[in-house]
Scaffold this active site. Structure first.
Site, mmCIF file in Angstrom:
data_model
loop_
_atom_site.group_PDB
_atom_site.id
_atom_site.type_symbol
_atom_site.label_atom_id
_atom_site.label_comp_id
_atom_site.label_asym_id
_atom_site.label_seq_id
_atom_site.Cartn_x
_atom_site.Cartn_y
_atom_site.Cartn_z
ATOM 1 N N HIS A 112 17.137 -43.596 -11.198
ATOM 2 C CA HIS A 112 16.434 -43.968 -12.419
ATOM 3 C C HIS A 112 17.376 -43.729 -13.597
ATOM 4 O O HIS A 112 18.471 -43.170 -13.454
ATOM 5 C CB HIS A 112 15.146 -43.173 -12.579
ATOM 6 C CG HIS A 112 13.985 -43.762 -11.839
ATOM 7 N ND1 HIS A 112 13.468 -45.006 -12.125
ATOM 8 C CD2 HIS A 112 13.237 -43.278 -10.812
ATOM 9 C CE1 HIS A 112 12.453 -45.270 -11.315
ATOM 10 N NE2 HIS A 112 12.289 -44.236 -10.503
ATOM 11 N N ASP B 2 17.958 -47.739 -18.946
ATOM 12 C CA ASP B 2 17.074 -48.867 -18.657
ATOM 13 C C ASP B 2 17.182 -49.989 -19.682
ATOM 14 O O ASP B 2 17.292 -51.161 -19.312
ATOM 15 C CB ASP B 2 15.611 -48.399 -18.621
ATOM 16 C CG ASP B 2 15.240 -47.751 -17.295
ATOM 17 O OD1 ASP B 2 16.051 -47.796 -16.354
ATOM 18 O OD2 ASP B 2 14.144 -47.185 -17.205
#
Length: 375
Positions: A124, A154
């Site tokens: 992540h 992200d």
């Protein structure tokens, strides 16, 4: 309208950075068709899913894969955010798609990249920025690294990087007539965002969190709590801006004269901490906002849309009762806009397939066989 009007992009639906990329492209006017999973949950209030149509397809069925390939034949670009090799196994990898459309720009969004020792591992945002050298630099001195939400990996180093890559690929394809594959990795993007700090590393940058000018080490580039428990931020880097900070804060200019004396930064921070606690946030706004101190109140997500500057610029807009950032950047002629909120998965299946030339009976048959989900 938007500057990307006329381009068609296929989005194989994923999470986080992929939808953000789709939002950026569709905000700029591209026709983005999102391929959702059958049975996916509704997206009505999902800001990241605004401005595009949704078709729900079972990609595990050959007929479903064929439908996507038919869409590819009409598209300028496609992007996906699966682990390396997943779209190849589905029959939707770059070779499969470009065999149908050799001008296709094929974007791939992953955390670690398409190759490398850990390319197939899960991860992540926090992991990608950790590996890129970004996470270690964020946090209080002597404390542990603090995740900056998931903005760096992200979104900044992921979805925005992919959108940039796709637009670059589309520009090149318009000249060459040939498509290509874009490998957008969040670890690469996060590293790119750290470029300035890598350049500073050889010029006195301390590899110690919270000890440098931009990481909270400096008193003149920091946040301070106010009398009412809220916060303000100052970024008075240039000497003339620093002089205004000293003057408007009311501290002793003789005491605060040696701005770049790092040995005194901690003491200066301590003194400014007490100074800012003497007034409320609004009182400091009266003193400093709009000046060359380089000052702003630290606003929450709920407060930011109500600030007069943001209201004047319509930085935030409301769509179907959801307050959200307006499309940016702005263009003088081809103005981007939000045409509609997020569609429910499969809401546009019938219309998209009709545009491909399928008739009602064919679409109904696909729906009955579970190949598509049609409203």
């Amino acid at each position: 309208m938007g500057p990307l009007q006329g381009f068609r992009v296929i989005e194989l639906a994923g999470i986080g950075p992929g939808p953000f990329c789709g939002m950026m492209l569709s905000d700029m006017g591209a026709e983005v068709i999102r391929v959702d999973r059958i049975g996916a949950s509704g997206r009505g209030r999902d800001v990241l899913a605004r401005n595009r149509r949704s078709i729900a397809i079972d990609l595990k069925q050959p007929e479903g894969v064929e439908l996507v390939l038919k869409l590819v034949e009409t598209a300028d670009a496609l992007f996906e955010g699966f682990r390396p090799g997943v779209t190849e196994r589905l029959g939707l990898g770059p070779d499969d798609c470009m065999a149908r459309n050799d001008k296709l720009v094929y974007g791939r969004m992953t955390g670690w990249g398409q190759e490398g020792p850990i390319a197939h591992a899960a991860g992540h945002d926090i992991n990608y920025i950790g590996l890129a050298g970004a996470l270690a630099a964020i946090g209080e001195p002597g404390g542990k690294p603090v995740p900056p939400l998931n903005l760096i990996g992200d979104f900044g180093g992921g979805g925005m990087l992919l959108a940039y890559g796709l637009v670059c690929g589309l520009l090149e394809a318009s000249r060459s007539g040939k498509g290509q594959v874009i490998d957008a990795a969040m670890v690469d993007g996060a590293a790119s965002l750290m470029a300035m700090f890598f350049s500073m590393a050889g010029r006195g940058f301390k590899d110690q969190r919270g000890s440098n000018m931009l990481d909270g080490g400096a008193h003149f580039y920091n946040t301070y709590e106010t009398k009412d428990g809220k916060y303000v931020c100052v970024g008075s880097i240039e000497p003339q801006f620093y002089a205004e900070l000293v003057e408007k804060s009311g501290v002793d200019p003789n005491r605060f004269g040696p701005q770049m004396d790092q040995d005194q930064w901690v003491d200066f921070k301590d003194e400014l901490t007490e100074v800012f606690k003497a007034k409320t946030r609004d009182e400091w706004c009266e003193v400093m906002e709009g000046s060359d101190v380089c000052f702003a109140p630290v606003l929450s997500i709920l407060e930011a849309p109500d600030h007069p500057h943001n209201q004047h610029r319509r930085t935030f807009v409301e769509v179907d009762g959801v307050t959200q950032p307006a499309p940016s950047p702005r263009f003088s002629r081809t103005e981007p806009a939000i045409s509609h909120p997020a569609r429910a998965p499969g809401e546009d299946t019938r219309a998209v397939l009709e545009n491909l030339g399928l008739d009602t009976a064919e679409i109904d048959g696909l729906a009955e066989r579970g190949v598509v989900q049609a409203a």
